[in-house]
Write a protein that holds these residues in place. Structure first.
Motif, PDB file in Angstrom:
ATOM      1  N   LEU A   1      21.854 -34.438 -34.213  1.00 31.25           N
ATOM      2  CA  LEU A   1      21.570 -33.051 -34.613  1.00 31.25           C
ATOM      3  C   LEU A   1      21.939 -32.812 -36.005  1.00 31.25           C
ATOM      4  O   LEU A   1      22.889 -33.448 -36.571  1.00 31.25           O
ATOM      5  CB  LEU A   1      22.453 -31.824 -33.797  1.00 31.25           C
ATOM      6  N   VAL A   2      21.405 -31.900 -36.671  1.00 29.14           N
ATOM      7  CA  VAL A   2      21.726 -31.698 -38.353  1.00 29.14           C
ATOM      8  C   VAL A   2      21.986 -30.200 -38.517  1.00 29.14           C
ATOM      9  O   VAL A   2      21.303 -29.428 -37.856  1.00 29.14           O
ATOM     10  CB  VAL A   2      20.732 -32.491 -39.418  1.00 29.14           C
ATOM     11  N   LYS A   3      22.724 -30.052 -39.605  1.00 31.10           N
ATOM     12  CA  LYS A   3      22.849 -28.599 -40.058  1.00 31.10           C
ATOM     13  C   LYS A   3      21.867 -28.534 -41.174  1.00 31.10           C
ATOM     14  O   LYS A   3      21.711 -29.096 -42.077  1.00 31.10           O
ATOM     15  CB  LYS A   3      24.286 -28.662 -40.391  1.00 31.10           C
ATOM     16  N   ALA A   4      21.080 -27.574 -41.199  1.00 34.78           N
ATOM     17  CA  ALA A   4      19.919 -27.440 -42.354  1.00 34.78           C
ATOM     18  C   ALA A   4      20.127 -26.296 -42.757  1.00 34.78           C
ATOM     19  O   ALA A   4      20.291 -25.413 -42.358  1.00 34.78           O
ATOM     20  CB  ALA A   4      18.673 -27.555 -41.595  1.00 34.78           C
ATOM     21  N   VAL A   5      20.105 -26.375 -44.406  1.00 36.63           N
ATOM     22  CA  VAL A   5      19.901 -24.997 -45.057  1.00 36.63           C
ATOM     23  C   VAL A   5      18.690 -24.983 -45.692  1.00 36.63           C
ATOM     24  O   VAL A   5      18.101 -26.038 -46.307  1.00 36.63           O
ATOM     25  CB  VAL A   5      21.032 -25.141 -46.203  1.00 36.63           C
ATOM     26  N   ILE A   6      17.851 -23.990 -45.632  1.00 30.97           N
ATOM     27  CA  ILE A   6      16.674 -23.606 -46.392  1.00 30.97           C
ATOM     28  C   ILE A   6      16.775 -22.478 -47.209  1.00 30.97           C
ATOM     29  O   ILE A   6      17.281 -21.164 -46.618  1.00 30.97           O
ATOM     30  CB  ILE A   6      15.568 -23.408 -45.185  1.00 30.97           C
TER      31      ILE A   6
ATOM     32  N   TYR B   1       8.323 -15.675 -47.049  1.00 25.05           N
ATOM     33  CA  TYR B   1       8.187 -16.864 -46.186  1.00 25.05           C
ATOM     34  C   TYR B   1       9.062 -17.094 -45.118  1.00 25.05           C
ATOM     35  O   TYR B   1       9.061 -17.675 -44.161  1.00 25.05           O
ATOM     36  CB  TYR B   1       8.046 -18.119 -47.003  1.00 25.05           C
ATOM     37  N   THR B   2       9.928 -15.992 -44.734  1.00 28.18           N
ATOM     38  CA  THR B   2      11.017 -16.219 -43.900  1.00 28.18           C
ATOM     39  C   THR B   2      10.397 -16.252 -42.628  1.00 28.18           C
ATOM     40  O   THR B   2      10.724 -17.169 -41.805  1.00 28.18           O
ATOM     41  CB  THR B   2      12.008 -14.907 -43.729  1.00 28.18           C
ATOM     42  N   GLY B   3       9.615 -15.420 -42.239  1.00 25.20           N
ATOM     43  CA  GLY B   3       8.817 -15.157 -40.716  1.00 25.20           C
ATOM     44  C   GLY B   3       8.222 -16.704 -40.482  1.00 25.20           C
ATOM     45  O   GLY B   3       8.372 -17.323 -39.318  1.00 25.20           O
ATOM     46  N   ALA B   4       7.472 -17.158 -41.374  1.00 23.70           N
ATOM     47  CA  ALA B   4       6.741 -18.430 -41.138  1.00 23.70           C
ATOM     48  C   ALA B   4       7.745 -19.738 -41.121  1.00 23.70           C
ATOM     49  O   ALA B   4       7.546 -20.517 -40.481  1.00 23.70           O
ATOM     50  CB  ALA B   4       5.775 -18.754 -42.494  1.00 23.70           C
ATOM     51  N   ILE B   5       8.798 -19.686 -41.969  1.00 25.61           N
ATOM     52  CA  ILE B   5       9.786 -20.751 -41.786  1.00 25.61           C
ATOM     53  C   ILE B   5      10.515 -20.647 -40.323  1.00 25.61           C
ATOM     54  O   ILE B   5      10.594 -21.702 -39.791  1.00 25.61           O
ATOM     55  CB  ILE B   5      10.771 -20.933 -42.944  1.00 25.61           C
ATOM     56  N   MET B   6      10.666 -19.437 -39.893  1.00 22.63           N
ATOM     57  CA  MET B   6      11.458 -19.134 -38.886  1.00 22.63           C
ATOM     58  C   MET B   6      10.729 -19.752 -37.490  1.00 22.63           C
ATOM     59  O   MET B   6      10.957 -20.392 -36.692  1.00 22.63           O
ATOM     60  CB  MET B   6      11.877 -17.790 -38.527  1.00 22.63           C
TER      61      MET B   6
ATOM     62  N   LEU C   1      20.522 -14.164 -50.935  1.00 21.42           N
ATOM     63  CA  LEU C   1      21.122 -14.625 -52.263  1.00 21.42           C
ATOM     64  C   LEU C   1      20.928 -13.488 -53.237  1.00 21.42           C
ATOM     65  O   LEU C   1      21.904 -13.530 -54.094  1.00 21.42           O
ATOM     66  CB  LEU C   1      20.260 -15.924 -52.454  1.00 21.42           C
ATOM     67  N   ASP C   2      19.738 -12.940 -53.234  1.00 19.21           N
ATOM     68  CA  ASP C   2      19.438 -11.833 -54.198  1.00 19.21           C
ATOM     69  C   ASP C   2      18.429 -10.715 -53.375  1.00 19.21           C
ATOM     70  O   ASP C   2      18.212 -11.036 -52.288  1.00 19.21           O
ATOM     71  CB  ASP C   2      19.136 -12.173 -55.592  1.00 19.21           C
ATOM     72  N   LYS C   3      17.801 -10.207 -54.145  1.00 18.31           N
ATOM     73  CA  LYS C   3      16.919  -9.143 -53.619  1.00 18.31           C
ATOM     74  C   LYS C   3      15.763  -9.788 -52.967  1.00 18.31           C
ATOM     75  O   LYS C   3      15.072  -9.560 -52.121  1.00 18.31           O
ATOM     76  CB  LYS C   3      16.386  -8.045 -54.788  1.00 18.31           C
ATOM     77  N   THR C   4      15.330 -10.856 -53.432  1.00 17.88           N
ATOM     78  CA  THR C   4      13.904 -11.551 -53.183  1.00 17.88           C
ATOM     79  C   THR C   4      14.159 -12.885 -52.455  1.00 17.88           C
ATOM     80  O   THR C   4      13.286 -13.448 -51.696  1.00 17.88           O
ATOM     81  CB  THR C   4      13.146 -11.781 -54.205  1.00 17.88           C
ATOM     82  N   ARG C   5      15.500 -13.576 -52.439  1.00 17.73           N
ATOM     83  CA  ARG C   5      15.639 -14.980 -51.985  1.00 17.73           C
ATOM     84  C   ARG C   5      16.615 -14.863 -50.734  1.00 17.73           C
ATOM     85  O   ARG C   5      17.602 -14.121 -50.722  1.00 17.73           O
ATOM     86  CB  ARG C   5      16.042 -15.784 -52.788  1.00 17.73           C
ATOM     87  N   VAL C   6      16.335 -15.591 -49.595  1.00 13.59           N
ATOM     88  CA  VAL C   6      17.136 -15.692 -48.549  1.00 13.59           C
ATOM     89  C   VAL C   6      17.637 -17.097 -48.293  1.00 13.59           C
ATOM     90  O   VAL C   6      17.009 -18.290 -48.689  1.00 13.59           O
ATOM     91  CB  VAL C   6      16.845 -15.257 -47.152  1.00 13.59           C
ATOM     92  N   ARG C   7      18.910 -17.365 -47.720  1.00 14.12           N
ATOM     93  CA  ARG C   7      19.074 -18.625 -47.047  1.00 14.12           C
ATOM     94  C   ARG C   7      19.298 -18.531 -45.894  1.00 14.12           C
ATOM     95  O   ARG C   7      19.813 -17.611 -45.233  1.00 14.12           O
ATOM     96  CB  ARG C   7      20.807 -19.046 -47.500  1.00 14.12           C
ATOM     97  N   LEU C   8      18.622 -19.565 -44.913  1.00 13.15           N
ATOM     98  CA  LEU C   8      18.609 -19.524 -43.525  1.00 13.15           C
ATOM     99  C   LEU C   8      19.350 -20.945 -43.130  1.00 13.15           C
ATOM    100  O   LEU C   8      19.196 -21.894 -43.801  1.00 13.15           O
ATOM    101  CB  LEU C   8      17.170 -19.902 -43.151  1.00 13.15           C
ATOM    102  N   ASN C   9      20.203 -20.603 -42.198  1.00 15.95           N
ATOM    103  CA  ASN C   9      20.923 -21.749 -41.475  1.00 15.95           C
ATOM    104  C   ASN C   9      20.510 -22.172 -40.076  1.00 15.95           C
ATOM    105  O   ASN C   9      20.403 -21.073 -39.230  1.00 15.95           O
ATOM    106  CB  ASN C   9      22.344 -21.653 -41.555  1.00 15.95           C
TER     107      ASN C   9
END
Ligand code: GTP
Length: 597
Positions: free
Chosen positions: A404-409, A415-420, A436-444
């Motif tokens: 298993l890996v820990k992934a950071v996207i 695009y959050t919905g499509a990536i999830m 991270l700011d108004k328009t970008r997110v980090r998913l773990n």
């Protein structure tokens, strides 16, 4: 060299943020290479590196810089690979430094590898100098980049140096910051400890190990010992890279250079090992040594069986320069004699395959990439299995554990919905999400490695239109309901098409795999049933109908040259066919698993 005039630093960045371009500028401005000799991106010297524009093997250079305070400093630049497969090499080159330039593209901001690299640098206690690069671009947004650095990494905007490596802006500010902000090495007057942070094999001189002297000094003629292997060698040559090799008699505490000591195999001087003085050895090696571990495996088979020996020889030669490459002979009933090869990751695998074909003129068939699984047997023995063919009989398996890996996207939030959804499909376990700011997110996420190995990266790129960046690290082997999916052609199981997959996905993937194989395997004179089976039970079936495909049919017998061209083309396409029983299977079919949803 006076120790207080030495500065050792690396450059860390997400891929394409401009690390190599900046390295070139630093070399140019300090006169290490004259502009005339400047070949674009000197530090990326391997052909494939230049073609793909990525750094694979790291390199280093000593620069001499007269600072504004009038003193001449010795700056040792250690280049690092930017790709996730080579993160161990990044960590070792960082361990050779006191500081790092953190390059961030002003039009992109922080990306997944930025975080991973900063994490590594901080763990090692390095002084970080943030550089916001590409400020010449119209899309550059310096404020956004500074805000992200502050919010996500706590980096003070006042510390950021604004630069354009391409236009040569801010380069002197960077050199001044290296001299002023990065601490000089420490001398604790202890016995010799030199860290090997890279090594390569030279046909004439044996292994050339790149080293950083952490303690003590090294002299030409002395007897050295590599601490992991215990082997002793006489130091035949010591030197520094300018970046051309330049011999010296001695390297002292804090310095970076290379050593040649008639070492015949790269395993005897691997990255992360410590060199000491054989006559007065250090009490212990430097911390952090880790043997290279293969994470991704595949079979490599010559299309033409007669190339088997040539393939063995080529792998042997490549191994001389690549301690991370593993291989052992493998026999497949379908593909004949070949090798099961282990790689650090997918990019490493692609590079090795490409080099084998290009530099050694081999025509190879590769099987679907697989990962190693831990098989717990009913007698409690644990076996590591790197190929579906090696899986013991189901009756003797108690459980299977997969990596298993820990992934950071990191992605724009649109695009959050499509990536999830993609991660969900890939059996990902959502951990958390952060803006991270108004328009970008980090998913773990936690993801099974096998799901990443089977074309995750391309899918991620396509659902995010190329905007998402991705990084991962291994966590552990975890128990999982894994089974072997067999593929039968004409009623015969084809071992090279078998895969180990999760039970929940087996049925739908088995069905899709049969459909895909039907598309990829050409029609024959006879009908070919394709079946997917689990433990002898068929779960899906498709049929390739009989009929030879006549490629010249649409030419209506008219133009002879055109007809010949088409036949030539068909011959080309046939090159990578392997006959299994009476069925011709093209290379793409062996990778069909990567093509299905
Ligand atoms: P890896 O070696 O793969 O890690 O990439 P890298 O970080 O070394 O990036 P590289 O230096 O190869 O630069 C990537 C691309 O960005 C190249 O096309 C460069 O020409 C371009 N580039 C680098 N610096 C600048 C800059 O300051 N401005 C502009 N406009 N382009 C730049």
């Amino acid at each position: 060299m006076q120790i207080d005039l030495i500065r050792n630093f690396s450059i860390i960045a997400h891929i394409d943020h401009g690390k190599s371009t900046l390295a070139d500028r630093l070399l140019e401005l300090t006169g290490a290479v004259s502009a005339r000799d400047m070949r674009a991106q000197l530090l990326d010297s391997m052909d494939i590196e230049r073609e793909r524009g990525i750094t694979i093997k790291l390199n280093n250079a000593r620069l001499s810089y007269q600072a504004l305070d009038g003193k001449v400093y010795e700056l040792n630049l250690i280049d690092t690979p930017g790709h996730v497969d080579f993160s161990y090499e990044v960590s070792r080159s960082l361990a050779a430094c006191e500081g790092a330039l953190l390059v961030v593209d002003a039009s992109q901001g922080i990306e997944a590898q930025t975080l991973a690299n900063v994490g590594l640098a901080r763990e090692l206690g390095l002084q970080i100098i943030p550089v916001i690069n590409k400020i010449d671009l119209p899309a550059a947004d310096v404020n956004m980049a500074q805000e992200e650095l502050l919010d996500v990494l706590g980096i003070d905007p006042d510390e950021c140096i604004l630069a354009s490596a391409k236009e040569g802006l801010g380069i002197q500010d960077i050199l001044e910051a290296i001299v002023r902000r990065i601490p000089c090495p420490q001398n604790n007057n202890k016995p010799l400890q030199a860290l090997i942070f890279d090594s390569y094999f030279d046909e004439y001189r044996g292994v050339v190990a790149q080293i950083r002297i952490k303690e003590g000094r090294m002299r030409k003629g002395m007897k050295m010992q590599t601490m992991q292997t215990g082997q002793e060698h006489e130091v035949l040559e010591l030197g520094v890279k300018t970046p051309a090799l330049k011999p010296v008699d001695e390297l002292s505490t804090g310095e970076v250079g290379y050593v040649i000591a008639n070492i015949k195999a790269i395993e005897d001087a691997t990255v992360g090992d410590t060199i000491t003085d054989a006559s007065a050895p250090a009490a212990e090696p430097l911390p952090g040594y880790k043997p290279a571990k293969s994470m991704v495996f595949c079979g490599l088979f010559p299309v033409d069986g007669e190339q088997f020996e040539a393939l063995r020889e080529a792998l042997g030669k490549m191994k001389l320069n690549d301690a991370a490459l593993q291989y052992e002979p493998e026999t497949s009933t379908a593909l004949g004699f070949g090798f099961r090869c282990g790689f650090l990751g997918l990019l490493h695998m692609e590079i090795v395959q490409e080099r084998l074909e290009r530099e050694y003129d081999l025509n190879l068939l590769a099987t679907t990439p697989a990962v190693e699984v831990e098989v717990v047997k009913t007698n409690r023995e644990i076996e590591l299995i790197d190929s579906p063919a090696k899986l013991p009989p189901v009756s003797s398996i108690e459980a299977i554990r997969e990596p298993l890996v820990k992934a950071v996207i990191i992605t724009p939030n649109t695009y959050t919905g499509a990536i999830m959804e993609l991660c969900q499909k890939r059996r990902g376990i959502f951990r958390d999400m952060e803006y991270l700011d108004k328009t970008r997110v980090r998913l773990n996420y936690e993801l099974p490695l096998i799901e990443i190995v089977t074309d995750f990266f391309n899918k991620l790129k396509s659902v995010s239109q190329g905007y998402a960046s991705f990084d991962y690290e291994f966590i552990e082997f975890r128990e999982s309901d894994m089974i072997k999916l067999d593929i039968l052609l004409n009623g015969e199981p084809v071992d090279a098409l078998a895969v180990i997959i999760h039970r929940s996905t087996a049925e739908s993937r088995g069905r899709k795999l049969c459909e895909k194989l039907k598309e990829l395997i050409p029609r024959h004179m006879f009908e070919i049933p394709i079946q997917a089976a689990i433990g002898g039970k068929v779960i899906a079936r498709e049929t390739i109908r009989a009929n030879r495909k006549d490629v010249t049919a649409k030419c209506y017998g008219g133009d002879v040259t055109r007809k010949r061209k088409l036949l030539e083309k068909q011959k080309e396409g046939k090159k990578r066919l392997k006959s299994v029983g009476s069925v011709d299977i093209p290379q793409e079919a062996f990778l069909a698993m990567l093509k299905i949803e």
